[in-house]
Each structure stands twice: as C-alpha cells, then as structure tokens.
Design a protein around this motif. Sequence first.
Motif, PDB file in Angstrom:
ATOM      1  N   PRO A  38       0.841  -1.192   0.000  1.00 40.13           N
ATOM      2  CA  PRO A  38       0.000   0.000   0.000  1.00 40.13           C
ATOM      3  C   PRO A  38       0.882   1.250   0.000  1.00 40.13           C
ATOM      4  O   PRO A  38       2.002   1.232   0.529  1.00 40.13           O
ATOM      5  N   GLY A  39       0.407   2.305  -0.617  1.00 40.07           N
ATOM      6  CA  GLY A  39       1.146   3.556  -0.631  1.00 40.07           C
ATOM      7  C   GLY A  39       2.119   3.684  -1.782  1.00 40.07           C
ATOM      8  O   GLY A  39       2.895   4.628  -1.831  1.00 40.07           O
ATOM      9  N   MET A  40       2.085   2.737  -2.720  1.00 43.39           N
ATOM     10  CA  MET A  40       2.901   2.835  -3.936  1.00 43.39           C
ATOM     11  C   MET A  40       2.017   3.479  -4.995  1.00 43.39           C
ATOM     12  O   MET A  40       0.990   2.932  -5.374  1.00 43.39           O
ATOM     13  N   PHE A  41       2.409   4.673  -5.445  1.00 41.83           N
ATOM     14  CA  PHE A  41       1.572   5.423  -6.387  1.00 41.83           C
ATOM     15  C   PHE A  41       2.006   5.290  -7.833  1.00 41.83           C
ATOM     16  O   PHE A  41       1.189   5.356  -8.740  1.00 41.83           O
ATOM     17  N   ALA A  42       3.284   5.158  -8.079  1.00 42.51           N
ATOM     18  CA  ALA A  42       3.802   5.047  -9.448  1.00 42.51           C
ATOM     19  C   ALA A  42       4.922   4.022  -9.435  1.00 42.51           C
ATOM     20  O   ALA A  42       5.623   3.866  -8.440  1.00 42.51           O
ATOM     21  N   PHE A  43       5.063   3.319 -10.555  1.00 42.38           N
ATOM     22  CA  PHE A  43       6.109   2.307 -10.666  1.00 42.38           C
ATOM     23  C   PHE A  43       6.383   2.089 -12.137  1.00 42.38           C
ATOM     24  O   PHE A  43       5.544   1.585 -12.863  1.00 42.38           O
ATOM     25  N   LEU A  60      14.547   2.399 -12.636  1.00 39.09           N
ATOM     26  CA  LEU A  60      13.276   2.256 -11.924  1.00 39.09           C
ATOM     27  C   LEU A  60      12.890   3.619 -11.385  1.00 39.09           C
ATOM     28  O   LEU A  60      13.704   4.299 -10.748  1.00 39.09           O
ATOM     29  N   TYR A  61      11.661   4.016 -11.656  1.00 30.82           N
ATOM     30  CA  TYR A  61      11.103   5.247 -11.097  1.00 30.82           C
ATOM     31  C   TYR A  61       9.847   4.846 -10.337  1.00 30.82           C
ATOM     32  O   TYR A  61       8.952   4.194 -10.886  1.00 30.82           O
ATOM     33  N   ALA A  62       9.790   5.198  -9.060  1.00 23.83           N
ATOM     34  CA  ALA A  62       8.614   4.861  -8.255  1.00 23.83           C
ATOM     35  C   ALA A  62       8.290   6.017  -7.316  1.00 23.83           C
ATOM     36  O   ALA A  62       9.160   6.812  -6.961  1.00 23.83           O
ATOM     37  N   GLU A  63       7.031   6.103  -6.941  1.00 23.95           N
ATOM     38  CA  GLU A  63       6.574   7.094  -5.969  1.00 23.95           C
ATOM     39  C   GLU A  63       5.862   6.367  -4.838  1.00 23.95           C
ATOM     40  O   GLU A  63       5.062   5.458  -5.084  1.00 23.95           O
ATOM     41  N   PHE A  64       6.157   6.809  -3.621  1.00 20.89           N
ATOM     42  CA  PHE A  64       5.563   6.212  -2.433  1.00 20.89           C
ATOM     43  C   PHE A  64       4.943   7.306  -1.569  1.00 20.89           C
ATOM     44  O   PHE A  64       5.432   8.442  -1.543  1.00 20.89           O
ATOM     45  N   ALA A  65       3.918   6.954  -0.852  1.00 19.97           N
ATOM     46  CA  ALA A  65       3.211   7.914  -0.006  1.00 19.97           C
ATOM     47  C   ALA A  65       4.136   8.518   1.049  1.00 19.97           C
ATOM     48  O   ALA A  65       4.066   9.713   1.330  1.00 19.97           O
ATOM     49  N   ASP A  66       5.008   7.684   1.615  1.00 21.76           N
ATOM     50  CA  ASP A  66       5.862   8.137   2.716  1.00 21.76           C
ATOM     51  C   ASP A  66       7.010   7.149   2.919  1.00 21.76           C
ATOM     52  O   ASP A  66       7.108   6.144   2.200  1.00 21.76           O
ATOM     53  N   LYS A  67       7.862   7.438   3.913  1.00 20.55           N
ATOM     54  CA  LYS A  67       9.013   6.574   4.188  1.00 20.55           C
ATOM     55  C   LYS A  67       8.582   5.163   4.593  1.00 20.55           C
ATOM     56  O   LYS A  67       9.262   4.192   4.280  1.00 20.55           O
ATOM     57  N   ALA A  69       5.984   3.460   3.494  1.00 19.30           N
ATOM     58  CA  ALA A  69       5.629   2.686   2.292  1.00 19.30           C
ATOM     59  C   ALA A  69       6.890   2.256   1.546  1.00 19.30           C
ATOM     60  O   ALA A  69       6.986   1.120   1.075  1.00 19.30           O
ATOM     61  N   LEU A  70       7.869   3.170   1.436  1.00 18.00           N
ATOM     62  CA  LEU A  70       9.137   2.831   0.787  1.00 18.00           C
ATOM     63  C   LEU A  70       9.847   1.723   1.557  1.00 18.00           C
ATOM     64  O   LEU A  70      10.365   0.769   0.964  1.00 18.00           O
ATOM     65  N   LYS A  71       9.853   1.809   2.872  1.00 23.43           N
ATOM     66  CA  LYS A  71      10.481   0.778   3.698  1.00 23.43           C
ATOM     67  C   LYS A  71       9.776  -0.567   3.521  1.00 23.43           C
ATOM     68  O   LYS A  71      10.430  -1.603   3.394  1.00 23.43           O
ATOM     69  N   ALA A  72       8.448  -0.547   3.484  1.00 22.08           N
ATOM     70  CA  ALA A  72       7.681  -1.782   3.293  1.00 22.08           C
ATOM     71  C   ALA A  72       8.025  -2.425   1.951  1.00 22.08           C
ATOM     72  O   ALA A  72       8.158  -3.646   1.846  1.00 22.08           O
ATOM     73  N   TYR A  73       8.193  -1.599   0.924  1.00 20.99           N
ATOM     74  CA  TYR A  73       8.590  -2.099  -0.396  1.00 20.99           C
ATOM     75  C   TYR A  73       9.970  -2.745  -0.305  1.00 20.99           C
ATOM     76  O   TYR A  73      10.187  -3.859  -0.789  1.00 20.99           O
ATOM     77  N   GLY A  74      10.908  -2.064   0.311  1.00 24.11           N
ATOM     78  CA  GLY A  74      12.267  -2.580   0.430  1.00 24.11           C
ATOM     79  C   GLY A  74      12.362  -3.878   1.208  1.00 24.11           C
ATOM     80  O   GLY A  74      13.246  -4.694   0.961  1.00 24.11           O
ATOM     81  N   GLU A  75      11.458  -4.080   2.134  1.00 26.76           N
ATOM     82  CA  GLU A  75      11.473  -5.275   2.976  1.00 26.76           C
ATOM     83  C   GLU A  75      10.543  -6.380   2.482  1.00 26.76           C
ATOM     84  O   GLU A  75      10.548  -7.483   3.027  1.00 26.76           O
ATOM     85  N   HIS A  76       9.758  -6.106   1.449  1.00 30.81           N
ATOM     86  CA  HIS A  76       8.793  -7.092   0.949  1.00 30.81           C
ATOM     87  C   HIS A  76       9.527  -8.313   0.382  1.00 30.81           C
ATOM     88  O   HIS A  76      10.537  -8.171  -0.309  1.00 30.81           O
ATOM     89  N   PRO A  77       9.041  -9.521   0.646  1.00 32.19           N
ATOM     90  CA  PRO A  77       9.712 -10.739   0.157  1.00 32.19           C
ATOM     91  C   PRO A  77       9.874 -10.779  -1.369  1.00 32.19           C
ATOM     92  O   PRO A  77      10.888 -11.281  -1.861  1.00 32.19           O
ATOM     93  N   THR A  78       8.912 -10.260  -2.107  1.00 35.59           N
ATOM     94  CA  THR A  78       9.022 -10.247  -3.570  1.00 35.59           C
ATOM     95  C   THR A  78      10.204  -9.391  -4.004  1.00 35.59           C
ATOM     96  O   THR A  78      10.968  -9.763  -4.897  1.00 35.59           O
TER      97      THR A  78
END
Length: 100
Positions: A38-43, A60-67, A69-78
């Motif tokens: 959640p909180g990923m707006f552009a990818f 890679l260009y991405a936009e996140f709602a906040d730090k 959301a970015l942290k959750a992306y970085g830690e996601h298993p995928t």
Amino acid sequence: MIKHIVMWKLKAVAEGADRASNARKMKEQLEACRNIVPGMFAFEVSLAQPGLEATYDVVLYAEFADKEALKAYGEHPTHHALKPFFGAIRDERQCMDYHI
C-alpha cells in the motif's frame, strides 16, 4: 510523497546471458513488484533505448506515499527475492530517494 529512482549498469555477460537479455529479465522481475505494498503510487521500469542517450541500462522510477511505504517495499519478500540475481548481473547501481 517520496520519489525513488534507481539505475543499474549491467555486466556485459553474467549468469550465462548477455547484457540485453539480463536487462529484459531484470525489467520483468521488477515489474512483478508493482503494487506489492500500500502507498505505492507510481512504478515504472525502463531499459536503455537505441538512439537515446543512456549511461545506465535499467532505470526504476517509483513514488511512495511516505518513508513507511518505501520501507515496506524494500522489505517485501518479492522485492528481497530479486537481490541475488541483480547483484550477480550488475556492474554499478545508483539510487536517490527524495521528498516532494
């Protein structure tokens, strides 16, 4: 909002494939990360294109709602699962995150 930009320069040959093949595989794997948190707006993932200036092979260009959301992306298993392959094929990596 946080913008997240990452660029990779790939090795000429790695993991039994040439740069172009690895760039396409990298793009495909990165695109599997679209909307994984959640909180990923552009990818957007792009490859260097003939006839246009490029000093890196994949961006890679991405936009996140906040730090968070970015942290959750970085830690996601995928996302985490990509690191061994990316580390094996990359020659250089540049990253910049910034608030807007």
